[in-house]
Design a protein around this motif. Structure first.
Motif, PDB file in Angstrom:
ATOM      1  N   ASP A  33      66.241   3.962  15.338  1.00 53.78           N
ATOM      2  CA  ASP A  33      66.065   4.059  16.789  1.00 53.78           C
ATOM      3  C   ASP A  33      66.713   2.882  17.512  1.00 53.78           C
ATOM      4  O   ASP A  33      67.253   3.046  18.621  1.00 53.78           O
ATOM      5  N   ILE A  34      66.653   1.699  16.922  1.00 52.26           N
ATOM      6  CA  ILE A  34      67.303   0.531  17.524  1.00 52.26           C
ATOM      7  C   ILE A  34      68.809   0.758  17.598  1.00 52.26           C
ATOM      8  O   ILE A  34      69.465   0.434  18.605  1.00 52.26           O
ATOM      9  N   ASP A  35      69.365   1.335  16.551  1.00 54.00           N
ATOM     10  CA  ASP A  35      70.808   1.647  16.554  1.00 54.00           C
ATOM     11  C   ASP A  35      71.134   2.628  17.677  1.00 54.00           C
ATOM     12  O   ASP A  35      72.146   2.471  18.379  1.00 54.00           O
ATOM     13  N   HIS A  36      70.280   3.661  17.854  1.00 55.19           N
ATOM     14  CA  HIS A  36      70.511   4.640  18.924  1.00 55.19           C
ATOM     15  C   HIS A  36      70.431   3.977  20.298  1.00 55.19           C
ATOM     16  O   HIS A  36      71.233   4.278  21.193  1.00 55.19           O
ATOM     17  N   SER A  38      71.009   0.811  21.055  1.00 51.76           N
ATOM     18  CA  SER A  38      72.206  -0.031  21.242  1.00 51.76           C
ATOM     19  C   SER A  38      73.419   0.824  21.596  1.00 51.76           C
ATOM     20  O   SER A  38      74.203   0.473  22.483  1.00 51.76           O
ATOM     21  N   ALA A  39      73.549   1.974  20.907  1.00 53.44           N
ATOM     22  CA  ALA A  39      74.687   2.859  21.169  1.00 53.44           C
ATOM     23  C   ALA A  39      74.634   3.460  22.563  1.00 53.44           C
ATOM     24  O   ALA A  39      75.675   3.773  23.153  1.00 53.44           O
ATOM     25  N   SER A  40      73.424   3.597  23.109  1.00 57.55           N
ATOM     26  CA  SER A  40      73.284   4.188  24.448  1.00 57.55           C
ATOM     27  C   SER A  40      73.424   3.155  25.556  1.00 57.55           C
ATOM     28  O   SER A  40      73.297   3.486  26.733  1.00 57.55           O
ATOM     29  N   GLY A  41      73.636   1.891  25.183  1.00 59.87           N
ATOM     30  CA  GLY A  41      73.878   0.864  26.191  1.00 59.87           C
ATOM     31  C   GLY A  41      72.726  -0.083  26.452  1.00 59.87           C
ATOM     32  O   GLY A  41      72.842  -0.987  27.287  1.00 59.87           O
ATOM     33  N   VAL A  42      71.588   0.094  25.768  1.00 62.04           N
ATOM     34  CA  VAL A  42      70.463  -0.832  25.946  1.00 62.04           C
ATOM     35  C   VAL A  42      70.797  -2.129  25.204  1.00 62.04           C
ATOM     36  O   VAL A  42      71.079  -2.098  23.998  1.00 62.04           O
ATOM     37  N   PRO A  43      70.780  -3.278  25.875  1.00 61.38           N
ATOM     38  CA  PRO A  43      71.213  -4.539  25.250  1.00 61.38           C
ATOM     39  C   PRO A  43      70.148  -5.141  24.330  1.00 61.38           C
ATOM     40  O   PRO A  43      69.482  -6.120  24.657  1.00 61.38           O
ATOM     41  N   VAL A  44      70.014  -4.537  23.145  1.00 68.36           N
ATOM     42  CA  VAL A  44      69.097  -5.046  22.131  1.00 68.36           C
ATOM     43  C   VAL A  44      69.878  -5.939  21.183  1.00 68.36           C
ATOM     44  O   VAL A  44      70.961  -5.568  20.728  1.00 68.36           O
ATOM     45  N   TYR A  45      69.369  -7.131  20.911  1.00 68.61           N
ATOM     46  CA  TYR A  45      70.048  -7.979  19.935  1.00 68.61           C
ATOM     47  C   TYR A  45      69.027  -8.490  18.931  1.00 68.61           C
ATOM     48  O   TYR A  45      67.813  -8.438  19.158  1.00 68.61           O
TER      49      TYR A  45
END
Length: 233
Positions: A33-36, A38-45
């Motif tokens: 879900d974190i990968d999804h 990030s791919a959708s533009g949510v700036p998770v690091y």
């Protein structure tokens, strides 16, 4: 995934393990879900040893509530307004208006299924709650003229620490200068309330957290049938 974003926004760092435990899924599901996100533009690091975080300053999407969630929220706000002081009730109405601007029109038109009519005795109570809340926030000493359950009058100088709502009444908890101990008082039995131009200090052993620990110990002792520690009511 929206819940994951909310969880990340509420904490500086969150591990995959804690997210998996919170949402009752596997860590592998969290990684996916974190990968999804990030791919959708949510700036998770991420950072080794710390977990995941959102980019500082990132704004969450607009609030989304289900009809049931919105109904519960409306009812809770209505109940709180019915039992709050005047200033707090006005603040709660402002919160409701701001929330209504952020939800779809079909939710905005809903009315609460539960309410708490403001009865005359509650208006009188509200006149005490507002100055008590200010005194607690500003750490001001107060003077109480009080009548207990046996109609016995007393006069106290109190360091107000917190207010508790029990469903049928409010109680005020504070440090009593006369008894040099914690005491609590039913707000509806306060005859005269005066906020003094005196601040009280933060003293270890005399804070709200100390009271809650003291009260927990008192309850444990009563459950063991030991001599209870009494409070002035």
């Amino acid at each position: 995934m929206f819940q994951i974003v909310q969880a990340l926004g509420a904490n500086q760092w969150t591990t995959a393990a804690s997210l998996a435990e919170r949402f009752q899924v596997s860590e592998r599901t969290i990684y996916r879900d974190i990968d999804h996100l990030s791919a959708s533009g949510v700036p998770v690091y991420s950072q080794a040893g710390k977990g995941y975080a959102l980019l500082e300053g990132y704004q969450l999407p607009p609030l989304m509530f289900s009809p049931e969630e919105w109904q519960v929220l409306l009812s809770s706000l209505a109940m709180a307004q019915g039992w709050a002081g005047k200033r707090q009730a006005e603040a709660l109405r402002a919160v409701q208006e701001k929330l209504a601007m952020a939800v779809p029109a079909q939710l905005r038109d809903m009315t609460p299924s539960v309410s708490a009519p403001v009865l005359p005795e509650r208006r009188m109570l509200g006149a005490l709650l507002d100055p008590l809340q200010r005194a607690i926030a500003e750490r001001r000493k107060i003077q109480l003229h009080y009548r207990d359950a046996q109609e016995q009058p007393s006069k106290r100088i109190l360091w107000p620490l917190g207010l508790y709502f029990w469903g049928h009444c409010w109680t005020l908890v504070g440090w009593c200068e006369l008894r040099a101990a914690f005491r609590h008082f039913r707000v509806d039995r306060i005859v005269i309330l005066q906020t003094l131009e005196l601040d009280y200090p933060v003293v270890p052993g005399q804070t709200l957290a100390d009271y809650e620990a003291w009260e927990k110990h008192r309850c444990e002792r009563e459950q063991k049938d030991e001599r209870p520690l009494s409070l002035v009511r």
